[in-house]
Write an enzyme that holds these catalytic residues in place. Structure first.
Site, PDB file in Angstrom:
ATOM      1  N   ALA A   1      -2.650 -64.090 -18.130  1.00 57.46           N
ATOM      2  CA  ALA A   1      -2.401 -63.859 -19.893  1.00 57.46           C
ATOM      3  C   ALA A   1      -0.673 -62.894 -19.338  1.00 57.46           C
ATOM      4  O   ALA A   1      -0.959 -61.235 -18.704  1.00 57.46           O
ATOM      5  CB  ALA A   1      -2.962 -63.641 -19.968  1.00 57.46           C
TER       6      ALA A   1
ATOM      7  N   GLU B   1     -11.162 -55.385 -11.248  1.00 58.48           N
ATOM      8  CA  GLU B   1     -11.848 -56.333 -10.955  1.00 58.48           C
ATOM      9  C   GLU B   1     -13.316 -55.844 -10.577  1.00 58.48           C
ATOM     10  O   GLU B   1     -13.768 -56.764 -10.459  1.00 58.48           O
ATOM     11  CB  GLU B   1     -10.489 -56.777  -9.871  1.00 58.48           C
ATOM     12  CG  GLU B   1      -9.520 -57.823 -10.311  1.00 58.48           C
ATOM     13  CD  GLU B   1     -10.178 -58.729 -11.051  1.00 58.48           C
ATOM     14  OE1 GLU B   1     -11.260 -59.521 -11.093  1.00 58.48           O
ATOM     15  OE2 GLU B   1      -9.264 -59.074 -12.019  1.00 58.48           O
TER      16      GLU B   1
ATOM     17  N   TYR C   1      -5.730 -66.216 -11.137  1.00 59.92           N
ATOM     18  CA  TYR C   1      -5.795 -67.529 -11.510  1.00 59.92           C
ATOM     19  C   TYR C   1      -6.808 -66.933 -12.746  1.00 59.92           C
ATOM     20  O   TYR C   1      -7.347 -68.765 -13.239  1.00 59.92           O
ATOM     21  CB  TYR C   1      -6.846 -68.112 -10.142  1.00 59.92           C
ATOM     22  CG  TYR C   1      -8.294 -66.966 -10.466  1.00 59.92           C
ATOM     23  CD1 TYR C   1      -9.614 -67.683 -10.621  1.00 59.92           C
ATOM     24  CD2 TYR C   1      -8.147 -66.446  -9.395  1.00 59.92           C
ATOM     25  CE1 TYR C   1     -10.687 -66.164 -10.191  1.00 59.92           C
ATOM     26  CE2 TYR C   1      -8.221 -65.462  -8.610  1.00 59.92           C
ATOM     27  CZ  TYR C   1     -10.126 -65.647  -9.234  1.00 59.92           C
ATOM     28  OH  TYR C   1     -11.008 -64.319  -9.039  1.00 59.92           O
ATOM     29  N   GLY C   2      -7.299 -66.099 -12.836  1.00 61.04           N
ATOM     30  CA  GLY C   2      -7.429 -66.164 -14.004  1.00 61.04           C
ATOM     31  C   GLY C   2      -7.553 -65.102 -15.302  1.00 61.04           C
ATOM     32  O   GLY C   2      -5.741 -65.566 -15.968  1.00 61.04           O
ATOM     33  N   SER C   3      -7.857 -64.180 -15.606  1.00 59.40           N
ATOM     34  CA  SER C   3      -7.328 -63.263 -16.996  1.00 59.40           C
ATOM     35  C   SER C   3      -6.094 -62.831 -16.981  1.00 59.40           C
ATOM     36  O   SER C   3      -4.706 -62.467 -17.665  1.00 59.40           O
ATOM     37  CB  SER C   3      -8.186 -62.724 -17.430  1.00 59.40           C
ATOM     38  OG  SER C   3      -8.324 -61.732 -16.591  1.00 59.40           O
TER      39      SER C   3
END
Length: 157
Positions: free
Chosen positions: A29, A92, A24-26
């Site tokens: 990409a 993470e 849901y974030g980086s």
């Protein structure tokens, strides 16, 4: 989908050692995934019910925490191998905990990295992926390259 089908598509495939991951974030990409995993896994759009994505003070990446009435849009990454999960776990770090969640679109079980402290005073406001790509991706890629260089040095005998 019945429970037998759900188990067949679950985040753990013991025979294959393949995993499914909600991002849901980086990690949405492709540029970041190519550095970390040396490939871009198969992905599909996903929605996680019962969670909220938040910005973190002094950080460029987001967190998610459980919030009943909220939803988080993201991606499901499929076919993640054990050693790739090890890389992602290290990336993470300790502030996140890896848990199993259910995607709201396809009803698939997947891992997700959830912020460990739901009451963290540093969590605030929405986080926008497109804004992050525009403002931070280039610098973030340098950070990810540095992480991988250090990770590979630590794990190479």
């Amino acid at each position: 989908m019945d429970s037998a089908s759900l188990v067949a598509h679950a985040s753990l495939h013991p025979q294959q050692n393949l995993h499914t991951l909600f991002v849901y974030g980086s990690l949405m990409a492709d540029e970041v995934l190519r550095i970390l995993l040396k490939r871009t896994p198969q992905s599909s759009d996903a929605l996680l019910n019962g969670y909220q994505r938040l910005s973190i003070k002094r950080r460029v990446y987001p967190a998610i925490i459980p919030v009943d009435s909220k939803k988080v849009s993201g991606k499901i990454l499929s076919g993640i191998k054990d050693f790739e999960m090890d890389i992602l776990d290290a990336f993470e770090a300790v502030e996140y905990k890896r848990i199993t969640v259910e995607d709201g679109l396809e009803k698939l079980l997947a891992y997700a990295y959830v912020w460990g402290n739901e009451k963290d005073p540093n969590l605030y406001g929405d986080w926008d992926f497109e804004e992050w790509k525009r403002d931070y991706l280039e610098a973030y890629i340098k950070r990810v390259n540095k992480f991988m260089k250090e990770f590979e040095q630590q794990t190479t005998p």
